[in-house]
Scaffold this active site. Structure first.
Site, short mmCIF file in Angstrom:
data_model
loop_
_atom_site.label_atom_id
_atom_site.label_comp_id
_atom_site.label_asym_id
_atom_site.label_seq_id
_atom_site.Cartn_x
_atom_site.Cartn_y
_atom_site.Cartn_z
CD GLU A 298 -2.56 1.46 0.06
OE1 GLU A 298 -2.72 2.77 -0.25
OE2 GLU A 298 -3.20 0.56 -0.44
CG ASP A 302 -0.94 5.26 -0.91
OD1 ASP A 302 -1.76 4.74 -2.08
OD2 ASP A 302 -1.38 4.95 0.16
CB SER A 516 -5.20 1.28 -2.62
OG SER A 516 -5.79 1.13 -1.32
#
Length: 599
Positions: A298, A302, A516
């Site tokens: 994650e 990002d 996400s």
């Protein structure tokens, strides 16, 4: 503060201070029917286990802050862009002195002096560290260890707590008590599959993108920085490194952004950014472990796409402490699992903030106590009033409850009735944030897992009235009656690509999917718009939704195909205009830039 401190407190002094509360009747402040599905009560919590109690004092002037928010965020208002300062929002979030005094007196009756208290910048939160035994005495409750069978997580919680009746008007809530949110990253399939997971559609030549321009056909298989700039009409736009614009990303649950992975990604997808880095900010003891084995999918996603798209705009990565599972026998381990308040406490205490911040985490709205959701949402409103655009992923389970397989979802309410209902996500359901759904393919369609629907906690805000009612009017009478709240805040507001993003993770290339992906993507284009406004001498966009719902939607690519199944249904359908799966659609940067430079 270790347990030995408590042994050193003067019992006689504590008893003396307790006089105002001696014999005072406790009354239930908050209770829930039971833990959410999946949580099982186990043993009583160890009495010496240390927890951090966060006490929220009322914010009597929040309605005034909210009015400021509407005015400075409305492109048609004369105050548009006249954002508040930290000091101004602090003053509008501050509690009455009567509440401060009442809570101080109660805490003193249990042996707490001022030096034991941690206060938020606006003095509206007080944090104390206490052993479970004392927390149980203060709150007239019993804590237990609860275990989640699916994830292996354990938390120390209770399903009800009480306060002296005279304190009820001076305390909004205390946590951790009744909050069982698991606060997961939004990835629909956790689909780390290596670089051979792309589909078999043609990958050579070009195809027509949503803005009418030509896009590499390979973007139907693999999403890269170049693909997103092509898709969303930002090819050639260069941001500044020195005009004061900044971009922020949040990390939780031990998700560490690996710098070696970032550099490999830059070398491949944005060579000009190779050698650059982000600013790391630790919140509540958060770290950013650089062991390659500790790299988080994650956090890598990002930072690589968020900072890759916005380079050379300075980037900030916030790491907030908290990593399940909790081990009940480790007495010095605090397990709060409520990171929003810690992150909000931190950023609201800072005078200088990124003007756009994306978060790809959340949980089922019903697992978050209403009182806590409202207070966290108020914090996001304060950030918006200060000129910060806050974006959240809409969730990865369609209209469902967290089970990634729509066929096996069991969407039950958590209020004792156990009736089937669609399950909205929080914080995406907060009306003061911008919620981002997920898309796939070119032409773009809603990806099946894109979270969407309607809040059960927050009423539909006025800026949504026309758009949401227009969608509801298109539904056949009786469609999903009783499964959703037609008067609730609609989710999401916008959307972006969310499938087959090519990242570098632990030194290898591979694909990830989920909203996400879509939230940092959309937020990156907002950061570029802020860059353009700053260069033009204009204030940053701040809270986006009033702009998006009044005129901004005209510069978005409307998505009219796809649905988000769950709870034994086909979910909602994408359609012309706003819908509860793609919102108003994906960004057309050049058209948006024209709009934002004209207001």
């Amino acid at each position: 503060m270790r347990l030995s401190l408590w042994l050193g407190l003067s019992l006689s002094a504590a008893l003396a201070r307790a006089a105002p509360y001696k014999g005072c009747q406790h009354k239930v402040k908050e209770s829930i029917y039971g833990p959410p599905r999946g949580w099982v009560k186990q043993s009583p919590a160890p009495p010496n286990h240390i927890i951090e109690l966060k006490i929220a004092l009322p914010q009597p002037n929040f309605s005034v802050l909210e009015q400021h928010l509407w005015e400075v965020s409305d492109p048609d208002h004369e105050r548009y862009g006249d954002h508040l300062s930290k000091e101004e929002t602090d003053a509008l979030m501050a509690p009455h002195q009567d509440s401060v005094d009442a809570v101080n007196e109660w805490l003193a009756s249990h042996g707490f002096a001022e030096e034991h208290l941690i206060r938020s910048s606006a003095k509206d939160w007080v944090t104390i560290r206490v052993p479970v035994s004392l927390a149980e005495e203060m709150l007239d409750t019993t804590y237990h260890v609860y275990h989640h069978a699916e994830t292996g997580d354990s938390v120390v919680r209770t399903t009800s707590y009480s306060l002296p009746e005279i304190l009820h008007e001076h305390v909004d809530l205390i946590q951790p008590t009744t909050m069982f949110a698991r606060f997961k990253a939004f990835k629909s399939t956790l689909h780390w599959a290596g670089a051979d997971s792309s589909t078999s559609t043609p990958s050579s030549g070009t195809i027509t993108g949503p803005a009418g321009n030509q896009v590499d056909a390979s973007c139907n298989n693999t999403i890269t920085l170049t693909c997103l700039r092509q898709l969303y009409n930002a090819v050639g736009y260069q941001t500044s490194a020195t005009n004061g614009n900044k971009f922020g990303l949040t990390g939780y649950l031990g998700q560490y952004a690996n710098i070696d992975d970032l550099q490999m990604f830059f070398q491949d997808q944005n060579p000009a950014a190779y050698g650059s880095n982000f600013t790391f900010v630790s919140v509540h003891g958060g770290i950013n472990n650089q062991s390659i084995a500790a790299a988080g999918v994650e956090a890598d996603l990002d930072t690589q796409f968020g900072f890759g798209l916005t380079y050379p705009t300075p980037g900030t990565f916030y790491s907030t402490y908290g990593e399940p599972p909790y081990i009940p026998d480790a007495l010095e381990t605090t397990n709060t699992n409520e990171p929003y308040s810690y992150w909000l406490d931190y950023v609201l205490s800072m005078s200088d903030l990124p003007q756009a911040i994306s978060t790809s985490y959340g949980d089922d709205e019903q697992t978050v106590p209403y009182s806590y959701a409202v207070r966290a949402c108020n914090g996001f409103a304060a950030l918006g009033a200060r000129g910060v655009s806050i974006l959240f992923s809409s969730g990865d389970y369609g209209v469902g409850d967290g089970d990634p397989d729509p066929a096996t979802q069991q969407c039950f309410t958590n209020d004792g009735r156990n009736v089937t209902a669609f399950i909205p996500e929080f914080p995406a359901s907060c009306p003061y944030v911008t919620s981002v759904g997920g898309l796939v393919n070119i032409p773009e369609t809603a990806v099946f897992f894109s979270g969407g629907g309607f809040s059960n906690y927050f009423a539909r805000p006025s800026y949504q009235d026309t758009a949401v009612q227009g969608y509801l009017d298109k539904l056949a009478p009786g469609t999903y009656e009783g499964l959703y709240n037609p008067n609730g805040r609609g989710i999401p507001d916008v959307s972006a690509q969310a499938y087959d993003f090519l990242i570098v993770y632990q030194g290898e290339e591979g694909y990830v999917a989920g909203t996400s992906c879509s939230s940092p993507t959309f937020a990156s284009f907002i950061s570029m718009l802020n860059d353009a406004r700053i260069d033009a001498g204009l204030p940053t966009l701040g809270f986006l939704n009033p702009f998006l719902y009044s005129t901004g939607y005209t510069a978005l690519n409307d998505i009219t195909e796809g649905n988000n199944p769950g709870c034994g249904t086909e979910g909602f359908n994408a359609t012309i205009g706003w819908d509860p799966i793609t919102g108003f659609g994906s960004p057309n940067f050049e058209k948006l830039k024209e709009l934002v430079l004209a207001v």
